[in-house]
Design a protein around this motif. Structure first.
Motif, mmCIF file in Angstrom:
data_model
loop_
_atom_site.group_PDB
_atom_site.id
_atom_site.type_symbol
_atom_site.label_atom_id
_atom_site.label_comp_id
_atom_site.label_asym_id
_atom_site.label_seq_id
_atom_site.Cartn_x
_atom_site.Cartn_y
_atom_site.Cartn_z
ATOM 1 N N GLY A 52 -34.124 10.724 -30.495
ATOM 2 C CA GLY A 52 -35.235 10.265 -31.314
ATOM 3 C C GLY A 52 -35.070 9.267 -32.301
ATOM 4 N N PRO A 53 -36.066 8.528 -32.991
ATOM 5 C CA PRO A 53 -35.893 7.764 -33.968
ATOM 6 C C PRO A 53 -34.697 8.080 -35.187
ATOM 7 C CG PRO A 53 -37.944 7.802 -33.465
ATOM 8 C CD PRO A 53 -37.379 8.858 -32.740
ATOM 9 N N ASP A 54 -34.912 9.533 -35.501
ATOM 10 C CA ASP A 54 -34.078 10.033 -36.723
ATOM 11 C C ASP A 54 -32.939 10.466 -36.073
ATOM 12 O OD1 ASP A 54 -35.211 12.070 -35.282
ATOM 13 O OD2 ASP A 54 -36.024 13.369 -36.909
ATOM 14 N N GLY A 55 -32.516 10.334 -34.863
ATOM 15 C CA GLY A 55 -31.220 11.147 -34.309
ATOM 16 C C GLY A 55 -31.226 12.375 -33.738
ATOM 17 N N ALA A 56 -32.456 12.873 -33.829
ATOM 18 C CA ALA A 56 -32.738 14.308 -33.204
ATOM 19 C C ALA A 56 -32.707 14.262 -31.634
ATOM 20 C CB ALA A 56 -33.864 15.260 -33.825
ATOM 21 N N PHE A 57 -32.293 15.363 -30.911
ATOM 22 C CA PHE A 57 -32.498 15.318 -29.548
ATOM 23 C C PHE A 57 -33.631 16.079 -29.090
ATOM 24 C CE2 PHE A 57 -28.031 14.403 -30.535
ATOM 25 C CZ PHE A 57 -27.772 13.478 -29.527
ATOM 26 N N TRP A 58 -34.371 15.224 -27.970
ATOM 27 C CA TRP A 58 -35.227 15.849 -27.372
ATOM 28 C C TRP A 58 -34.809 15.920 -26.072
ATOM 29 C CZ3 TRP A 58 -40.773 14.461 -29.102
ATOM 30 C CH2 TRP A 58 -40.908 14.218 -30.355
#
Length: 221
Positions: free
Chosen positions: A107-113
């Motif tokens: 994601g844009p914040d570096g979190a994984f989806w």
């Protein structure tokens, strides 16, 4: 399509065209206030077509971001060339082949989806339509919060051990497509819903378009 044109396929084409009109209308009016505008904008109805199986379904998701600000990470194909049997109407056994992809998204914040997709390509349109209706009836019977995208596609909320997600089910000609996406742990459904809708819509459009046999004759009106 494979074989001669059927009345069911003609009905499918009419339904899809009607659905397209509904989507365009909803987009112009600002949607229904229930949050479906994003899905409809990302996934307009298409005229039914013929589709082919592929052993590399994840390749269909390459080339552009899953949604604005997102990037595609590791992918795993789960394609099997073996023909399967599905119980159709009146006990008939329809043949189909299944292919799927599991992908990590950043994601844009570096979190994984997470994104997963399964495509079943049937020998004809009618068995695929029947399989879609069976799934739709089951989701309706269990009160799973179905939300119409267009006449041959709907979405519903999903959950993966506390990770909010959404699932999209789509029927087009001889294709039954299921796409699911899940947000990071700690997210709320309200925060991530629009991104989930965009990811699902983009993935479904690319997979359907990638599997479509563009040289196949168009269904008769």
């Amino acid at each position: 399509m494979k074989g001669s044109e059927s009345a069911a396929l003609r009905r499918a084409r009419s339904a899809a065209l009607v659905g397209l009109g509904v989507v365009v209308s909803a987009g112009c009016s600002g949607g229904d206030g229930g949050g479906t505008k994003g899905e409809a904008a990302e996934l307009p109805a298409r005229t039914p077509g013929a589709h082919s199986w592929t052993g590399r379904p994840c390749d269909l998701l390459m080339g552009s971001p899953p949604a604005e600000g997102f990037s595609l990470g590791g992918t795993t194909d789960s394609a099997s060339p073996e023909t399967r049997e599905d119980v159709g109407e009146s006990g008939g056994r329809a043949l189909y082949r299944r292919t799927g992809c599991l992908a990590d998204l950043k994601g844009p914040d570096g979190a994984f989806w997470e994104l997963s997709a399964t495509a079943s390509v049937y020998e004809d349109s009618e068995p695929a339509r029947h399989a879609y209706r069976v799934e739709e009836d089951l989701d309706r019977a269990h009160g799973r919060g179905r939300q119409k995208v267009h006449d041959t596609a709907y979405a519903l909320p999903a959950d993966d051990r506390g990770r909010p997600g959404r699932t999209l089910l789509l029927w087009n000609g001889d294709l039954l497509l299921t796409v699911s996406a899940y947000a990071p742990h700690g997210s709320t459904e309200r925060e991530v819903r629009k991104d989930l809708e965009r990811i699902l819509g983009n993935a479904a459009r690319r997979i359907e378009g990638g599997l479509r046999e563009h040289d196949a004759p168009s269904p008769a009106p």
